[in-house]
Design a protein around this motif. Structure first.
Motif, PDB file in Angstrom:
ATOM      1  N   UNK A   1     -40.084  30.898  60.798  1.00 11.45           N
ATOM      2  CA  UNK A   1     -41.425  31.396  60.602  1.00 11.45           C
ATOM      3  C   UNK A   1     -42.355  30.738  61.620  1.00 11.45           C
ATOM      4  N   UNK A   2     -43.199  31.525  62.264  1.00 12.37           N
ATOM      5  CA  UNK A   2     -44.118  30.999  63.274  1.00 12.37           C
ATOM      6  C   UNK A   2     -45.278  30.262  62.614  1.00 12.37           C
ATOM      7  N   UNK A   3     -46.004  29.479  63.394  1.00 19.24           N
ATOM      8  CA  UNK A   3     -47.195  28.800  62.897  1.00 19.24           C
ATOM      9  C   UNK A   3     -48.193  29.827  62.359  1.00 19.24           C
ATOM     10  N   UNK A   4     -48.374  30.908  63.068  1.00 18.96           N
ATOM     11  CA  UNK A   4     -49.300  31.943  62.630  1.00 18.96           C
ATOM     12  C   UNK A   4     -48.905  32.483  61.248  1.00 18.96           C
ATOM     13  N   UNK A   5     -47.632  32.736  61.045  1.00 23.12           N
ATOM     14  CA  UNK A   5     -47.154  33.234  59.749  1.00 23.12           C
ATOM     15  C   UNK A   5     -47.339  32.185  58.651  1.00 23.12           C
ATOM     16  N   UNK A   6     -47.036  30.925  58.955  1.00 25.15           N
ATOM     17  CA  UNK A   6     -47.209  29.854  57.964  1.00 25.15           C
ATOM     18  C   UNK A   6     -48.683  29.678  57.608  1.00 25.15           C
ATOM     19  N   UNK A   7     -49.545  29.719  58.628  1.00 25.96           N
ATOM     20  CA  UNK A   7     -50.985  29.584  58.431  1.00 25.96           C
ATOM     21  C   UNK A   7     -51.499  30.704  57.528  1.00 25.96           C
ATOM     22  N   UNK A  18     -49.384  25.313  46.992  1.00 24.23           N
ATOM     23  CA  UNK A  18     -49.191  25.577  48.424  1.00 24.23           C
ATOM     24  C   UNK A  18     -49.498  24.351  49.287  1.00 24.23           C
ATOM     25  N   UNK A  19     -50.181  23.355  48.722  1.00 27.66           N
ATOM     26  CA  UNK A  19     -50.504  22.146  49.491  1.00 27.66           C
ATOM     27  C   UNK A  19     -49.259  21.356  49.878  1.00 27.66           C
ATOM     28  N   UNK A  20     -48.143  21.604  49.211  1.00 29.34           N
ATOM     29  CA  UNK A  20     -46.898  20.939  49.576  1.00 29.34           C
ATOM     30  C   UNK A  20     -46.477  21.286  51.002  1.00 29.34           C
ATOM     31  N   UNK A  21     -46.902  22.456  51.490  1.00 32.00           N
ATOM     32  CA  UNK A  21     -46.544  22.896  52.831  1.00 32.00           C
ATOM     33  C   UNK A  21     -47.552  22.536  53.900  1.00 32.00           C
ATOM     34  N   UNK A  22     -48.519  21.696  53.563  1.00 34.34           N
ATOM     35  CA  UNK A  22     -49.576  21.334  54.523  1.00 34.34           C
ATOM     36  C   UNK A  22     -49.001  20.744  55.809  1.00 34.34           C
ATOM     37  N   UNK A  23     -47.969  19.933  55.698  1.00 34.65           N
ATOM     38  CA  UNK A  23     -47.351  19.305  56.866  1.00 34.65           C
ATOM     39  C   UNK A  23     -46.581  20.269  57.754  1.00 34.65           C
ATOM     40  N   UNK A  24     -46.339  21.482  57.275  1.00 34.92           N
ATOM     41  CA  UNK A  24     -45.686  22.507  58.091  1.00 34.92           C
ATOM     42  C   UNK A  24     -46.700  23.295  58.911  1.00 34.92           C
ATOM     43  N   UNK A  25     -47.992  23.054  58.659  1.00 32.92           N
ATOM     44  CA  UNK A  25     -49.073  23.765  59.361  1.00 32.92           C
ATOM     45  C   UNK A  25     -49.904  22.796  60.194  1.00 32.92           C
ATOM     46  N   UNK A  26     -50.212  21.648  59.601  1.00 27.29           N
ATOM     47  CA  UNK A  26     -51.135  20.708  60.231  1.00 27.29           C
ATOM     48  C   UNK A  26     -50.420  19.473  60.773  1.00 27.29           C
ATOM     49  N   UNK A  27     -50.867  19.036  61.919  1.00 32.25           N
ATOM     50  CA  UNK A  27     -50.393  17.818  62.581  1.00 32.25           C
ATOM     51  C   UNK A  27     -50.738  16.607  61.704  1.00 32.25           C
ATOM     52  N   UNK A  69     -51.964  31.561  70.370  1.00 36.37           N
ATOM     53  CA  UNK A  69     -51.040  31.299  71.469  1.00 36.37           C
ATOM     54  C   UNK A  69     -50.511  29.878  71.294  1.00 36.37           C
ATOM     55  N   UNK A  70     -49.839  29.341  72.262  1.00 33.62           N
ATOM     56  CA  UNK A  70     -49.186  28.035  72.103  1.00 33.62           C
ATOM     57  C   UNK A  70     -50.157  26.863  71.974  1.00 33.62           C
ATOM     58  N   UNK A  71     -51.392  27.021  72.461  1.00 38.45           N
ATOM     59  CA  UNK A  71     -52.298  25.878  72.467  1.00 38.45           C
ATOM     60  C   UNK A  71     -53.590  26.083  71.687  1.00 38.45           C
ATOM     61  N   UNK A  72     -53.909  27.328  71.327  1.00 37.07           N
ATOM     62  CA  UNK A  72     -55.145  27.547  70.585  1.00 37.07           C
ATOM     63  C   UNK A  72     -55.077  28.848  69.793  1.00 37.07           C
ATOM     64  N   UNK A  73     -56.004  28.973  68.860  1.00 37.61           N
ATOM     65  CA  UNK A  73     -56.064  30.184  68.048  1.00 37.61           C
ATOM     66  C   UNK A  73     -57.485  30.393  67.553  1.00 37.61           C
ATOM     67  N   UNK A  74     -57.775  31.633  67.237  1.00 38.26           N
ATOM     68  CA  UNK A  74     -59.035  32.022  66.617  1.00 38.26           C
ATOM     69  C   UNK A  74     -58.701  32.904  65.423  1.00 38.26           C
ATOM     70  N   UNK A 101     -56.947  24.181  67.611  1.00 39.55           N
ATOM     71  CA  UNK A 101     -56.220  23.622  68.744  1.00 39.55           C
ATOM     72  C   UNK A 101     -54.823  23.294  68.240  1.00 39.55           C
ATOM     73  N   UNK A 102     -53.819  23.682  69.010  1.00 36.84           N
ATOM     74  CA  UNK A 102     -52.433  23.538  68.579  1.00 36.84           C
ATOM     75  C   UNK A 102     -51.698  22.564  69.482  1.00 36.84           C
ATOM     76  N   UNK A 103     -50.948  21.651  68.851  1.00 36.83           N
ATOM     77  CA  UNK A 103     -50.105  20.709  69.589  1.00 36.83           C
ATOM     78  C   UNK A 103     -48.778  20.587  68.859  1.00 36.83           C
ATOM     79  N   UNK A 104     -47.696  20.646  69.610  1.00 35.50           N
ATOM     80  CA  UNK A 104     -46.345  20.506  69.040  1.00 35.50           C
ATOM     81  C   UNK A 104     -46.081  21.515  67.917  1.00 35.50           C
ATOM     82  N   UNK A 105     -46.656  22.709  68.060  1.00 36.58           N
ATOM     83  CA  UNK A 105     -46.426  23.758  67.074  1.00 36.58           C
ATOM     84  C   UNK A 105     -47.166  23.587  65.761  1.00 36.58           C
ATOM     85  N   UNK A 106     -48.141  22.652  65.723  1.00 37.49           N
ATOM     86  CA  UNK A 106     -48.936  22.397  64.518  1.00 37.49           C
ATOM     87  C   UNK A 106     -50.422  22.392  64.868  1.00 37.49           C
ATOM     88  N   UNK A 107     -51.264  22.657  63.889  1.00 35.13           N
ATOM     89  CA  UNK A 107     -52.713  22.632  64.106  1.00 35.13           C
ATOM     90  C   UNK A 107     -53.153  21.179  64.218  1.00 35.13           C
TER      91      UNK A 107
END
Length: 140
Positions: A1-7, A18-27, A69-74, A101-107
């Motif tokens: 699943x992509x970051x966009x889909x997880x977000x 759903x807060x259990x998955x916070x580390x799969x979205x956020x740095x 995209x790989x480094x940012x999103x709106x 702002x995205x780094x290492x596949x996480x926000x």
């Protein structure tokens, strides 16, 4: 699943489970800023969401438009929530947007923008009519 889909999944079904998955979205060293406060790090963000959700009977987001995209999103969204303390418990809808702002596949950084007047001030019994009056006067 992509970051966009997880977000999207996270926000569309926002609840304490759903807060259990916070580390799969956020740095781990995320900075999350909104009109209320700035939160540094995953533990602070988790505590913020838990406090927010304790005061809500329900909270969900509809994603209207987004660009990732790989480094940012709106993300442009509409939040729907209800709280027994606001608007007699009726659902409140607030439009907003997030810049990520995205780094290492996480926000790594998220800035949220929305109208606090529409979200809170206009929903209060005494302050609400005053805020709505001021808005009407300014628009005339």
């Amino acid at each position: 699943m992509t970051l966009q889909e997880r977000f999207n999944t996270f926000y569309q079904t926002l609840d304490t489970d759903s807060l259990q998955g916070l580390g799969q979205i956020y740095h781990p060293r995320v900075t999350f800023a909104d009109p209320v406060a700035v939160h540094q790090g995953l533990p602070s963000l988790d505590a913020y969401f838990r406090k927010l959700l304790r005061g809500c009977e329900q909270c969900s987001f509809v994603i209207n438009t987004q660009r990732f995209d790989d480094s940012e999103a709106f993300v442009n969204w509409t939040m729907s929530f209800s709280s027994p303390r606001l608007n007699r418990g009726e659902t409140i809808n607030v439009d907003g947007s997030s810049v990520l702002s995205i780094r290492d596949g996480l926000v790594k950084h998220q800035s949220d923008y929305y109208d606090m007047g529409a979200m809170i001030y206009e929903q209060l019994p005494i302050l609400g009519p005053v805020v709505r009056y001021i808005r009407r006067r300014m628009a005339a």
